[in-house]
Design a protein around this motif. Sequence first.
Motif, PDB file in Angstrom:
ATOM      1  N   MET A 219      33.139  14.928 -52.837  1.00 43.42           N
ATOM      2  CA  MET A 219      31.917  15.618 -52.441  1.00 43.42           C
ATOM      3  C   MET A 219      31.140  16.083 -53.672  1.00 43.42           C
ATOM      4  N   SER A 220      31.835  16.653 -54.627  1.00 48.65           N
ATOM      5  CA  SER A 220      31.178  17.101 -55.857  1.00 48.65           C
ATOM      6  C   SER A 220      30.657  15.930 -56.678  1.00 48.65           C
ATOM      7  N   ASP A 221      31.429  14.840 -56.705  1.00 51.14           N
ATOM      8  CA  ASP A 221      30.968  13.629 -57.403  1.00 51.14           C
ATOM      9  C   ASP A 221      29.640  13.144 -56.835  1.00 51.14           C
ATOM     10  N   ALA A 222      29.554  13.080 -55.511  1.00 50.49           N
ATOM     11  CA  ALA A 222      28.343  12.585 -54.856  1.00 50.49           C
ATOM     12  C   ALA A 222      27.151  13.472 -55.175  1.00 50.49           C
ATOM     13  N   MET A 223      27.364  14.781 -55.156  1.00 46.79           N
ATOM     14  CA  MET A 223      26.265  15.698 -55.444  1.00 46.79           C
ATOM     15  C   MET A 223      25.876  15.657 -56.915  1.00 46.79           C
ATOM     16  N   ALA A 224      26.857  15.559 -57.792  1.00 49.28           N
ATOM     17  CA  ALA A 224      26.569  15.496 -59.224  1.00 49.28           C
ATOM     18  C   ALA A 224      25.751  14.256 -59.543  1.00 49.28           C
ATOM     19  N   LEU A 225      26.111  13.137 -58.941  1.00 49.07           N
ATOM     20  CA  LEU A 225      25.403  11.882 -59.188  1.00 49.07           C
ATOM     21  C   LEU A 225      23.956  11.971 -58.674  1.00 49.07           C
ATOM     22  N   HIS A 226      23.785  12.518 -57.497  1.00 47.83           N
ATOM     23  CA  HIS A 226      22.454  12.560 -56.894  1.00 47.83           C
ATOM     24  C   HIS A 226      21.526  13.557 -57.588  1.00 47.83           C
TER      25      HIS A 226
ATOM     26  N   PHE B  18      30.864  10.675 -45.977  1.00 52.36           N
ATOM     27  CA  PHE B  18      32.042   9.799 -45.944  1.00 52.36           C
ATOM     28  C   PHE B  18      33.315  10.602 -46.201  1.00 52.36           C
ATOM     29  N   ALA B  19      33.277  11.473 -47.207  1.00 50.24           N
ATOM     30  CA  ALA B  19      34.465  12.246 -47.560  1.00 50.24           C
ATOM     31  C   ALA B  19      34.850  13.211 -46.449  1.00 50.24           C
ATOM     32  N   VAL B  20      33.875  13.921 -45.908  1.00 48.34           N
ATOM     33  CA  VAL B  20      34.168  14.880 -44.837  1.00 48.34           C
ATOM     34  C   VAL B  20      34.678  14.164 -43.592  1.00 48.34           C
ATOM     35  N   ASP B  21      34.033  13.061 -43.230  1.00 56.08           N
ATOM     36  CA  ASP B  21      34.473  12.311 -42.052  1.00 56.08           C
ATOM     37  C   ASP B  21      35.894  11.784 -42.230  1.00 56.08           C
TER      38      ASP B  21
ATOM     39  N   ILE C 191      29.992  29.768 -40.076  1.00 56.35           N
ATOM     40  CA  ILE C 191      28.864  28.834 -40.081  1.00 56.35           C
ATOM     41  C   ILE C 191      27.556  29.601 -40.137  1.00 56.35           C
ATOM     42  N   GLU C 192      27.482  30.677 -39.364  1.00 51.44           N
ATOM     43  CA  GLU C 192      26.288  31.526 -39.417  1.00 51.44           C
ATOM     44  C   GLU C 192      26.119  32.139 -40.806  1.00 51.44           C
ATOM     45  N   SER C 193      27.216  32.571 -41.416  1.00 47.53           N
ATOM     46  CA  SER C 193      27.134  33.125 -42.771  1.00 47.53           C
ATOM     47  C   SER C 193      26.621  32.089 -43.764  1.00 47.53           C
ATOM     48  N   TRP C 194      27.025  30.833 -43.557  1.00 46.18           N
ATOM     49  CA  TRP C 194      26.548  29.776 -44.458  1.00 46.18           C
ATOM     50  C   TRP C 194      25.047  29.536 -44.277  1.00 46.18           C
ATOM     51  N   LEU C 195      24.585  29.612 -43.051  1.00 38.87           N
ATOM     52  CA  LEU C 195      23.148  29.460 -42.808  1.00 38.87           C
ATOM     53  C   LEU C 195      22.362  30.598 -43.462  1.00 38.87           C
ATOM     54  N   ARG C 196      22.942  31.775 -43.487  1.00 46.89           N
ATOM     55  CA  ARG C 196      22.296  32.895 -44.174  1.00 46.89           C
ATOM     56  C   ARG C 196      22.275  32.657 -45.681  1.00 46.89           C
ATOM     57  N   LEU C 197      23.319  32.030 -46.208  1.00 48.04           N
ATOM     58  CA  LEU C 197      23.305  31.622 -47.609  1.00 48.04           C
ATOM     59  C   LEU C 197      22.186  30.625 -47.855  1.00 48.04           C
ATOM     60  N   ALA C 198      22.040  29.674 -46.936  1.00 51.84           N
ATOM     61  CA  ALA C 198      20.972  28.680 -47.072  1.00 51.84           C
ATOM     62  C   ALA C 198      19.604  29.353 -47.140  1.00 51.84           C
ATOM     63  N   GLU C 199      19.385  30.319 -46.276  1.00 53.64           N
ATOM     64  CA  GLU C 199      18.118  31.042 -46.308  1.00 53.64           C
ATOM     65  C   GLU C 199      17.959  31.813 -47.607  1.00 53.64           C
ATOM     66  N   ALA C 200      19.061  32.357 -48.111  1.00 55.09           N
ATOM     67  CA  ALA C 200      19.003  33.140 -49.346  1.00 55.09           C
ATOM     68  C   ALA C 200      18.624  32.295 -50.557  1.00 55.09           C
TER      69      ALA C 200
ATOM     70  N   ARG D 151      27.191  21.083 -48.503  1.00 54.02           N
ATOM     71  CA  ARG D 151      28.420  21.748 -48.100  1.00 54.02           C
ATOM     72  C   ARG D 151      28.364  22.228 -46.650  1.00 54.02           C
ATOM     73  N   PHE D 152      27.170  22.384 -46.112  1.00 52.44           N
ATOM     74  CA  PHE D 152      27.050  22.777 -44.715  1.00 52.44           C
ATOM     75  C   PHE D 152      27.719  21.738 -43.810  1.00 52.44           C
ATOM     76  N   TYR D 153      27.635  20.479 -44.190  1.00 55.01           N
ATOM     77  CA  TYR D 153      28.283  19.440 -43.376  1.00 55.01           C
ATOM     78  C   TYR D 153      29.793  19.641 -43.349  1.00 55.01           C
ATOM     79  N   TYR D 154      30.349  20.072 -44.469  1.00 54.03           N
ATOM     80  CA  TYR D 154      31.775  20.403 -44.523  1.00 54.03           C
ATOM     81  C   TYR D 154      32.063  21.608 -43.644  1.00 54.03           C
ATOM     82  N   GLN D 155      31.216  22.646 -43.740  1.00 58.50           N
ATOM     83  CA  GLN D 155      31.437  23.876 -42.992  1.00 58.50           C
ATOM     84  C   GLN D 155      31.464  23.620 -41.484  1.00 58.50           C
ATOM     85  N   ILE D 156      30.523  22.832 -40.988  1.00 62.99           N
ATOM     86  CA  ILE D 156      30.461  22.630 -39.539  1.00 62.99           C
ATOM     87  C   ILE D 156      31.587  21.741 -39.035  1.00 62.99           C
TER      88      ILE D 156
END
Length: 232
Positions: free
Chosen positions: A220-227, A122-125, A93-102, A49-54
Amino acid sequence: MSDAAWSREEFEVQLRAQDRAYHIHHPFNRLLNSGGATAEQIRGWVANRFYYQINIPVKDAAILSNCTDRAVRRSWVQRILDHDGYGEDPGGIESWLRLAEAVGLSRAKVENLGEVLPGVRFAVDAYVNFARRAPWPEAVCSSLTELFAPEIHKQRLANWPQHYPWIDRAGLQYFQSRVSLARRDVEFSLAVTLERFDMRALQERALDILKFKLDVLWQMSDAMALHYRGST
């Protein structure tokens, strides 16, 4: 079927009815929200989801570059500042990075984008490219998934601390901030859409655009669910 335009009230009802396709209903989101996700799945979701955020401020800059309405530009630019940050506000974006660290990820790993899945990219692009090429009112309309966003953030705030006590609660600040910001943003984008899409054909086009954006989030959720299904 009548070709008469819906009233503003009827049109808004049609837009809001698309919440049935919002990714709050996706099995992967339900897994995350119910407490059934593994740490690996949560970290994978955050990293992807960070890719979406940025790309949100990139998308919004594209809308600005096409927009000929000064009043709209004056309002819309706030979205870029909300995510990139300005002054003392570090931004979303900074808040999301703090989530990542959390959740146990390093900033470097997340910012490297090495975990981003092809389907997510692909979806975000596709969404960013739409915003670049579409007339600006259509690009504004595509942001109307914000109609449904406060509820998904409120669910995470209510359920994640209970189900995932190992996540530092300070890392959930992004969700808290977006509850109010999404409401503010959608008031403006909804008003623009209701005003600009004032004929039935345009209103139908607006629904198609909103469905496209909903498909982006679902994919995006489909791709993550599959992986990440192997870590259930």
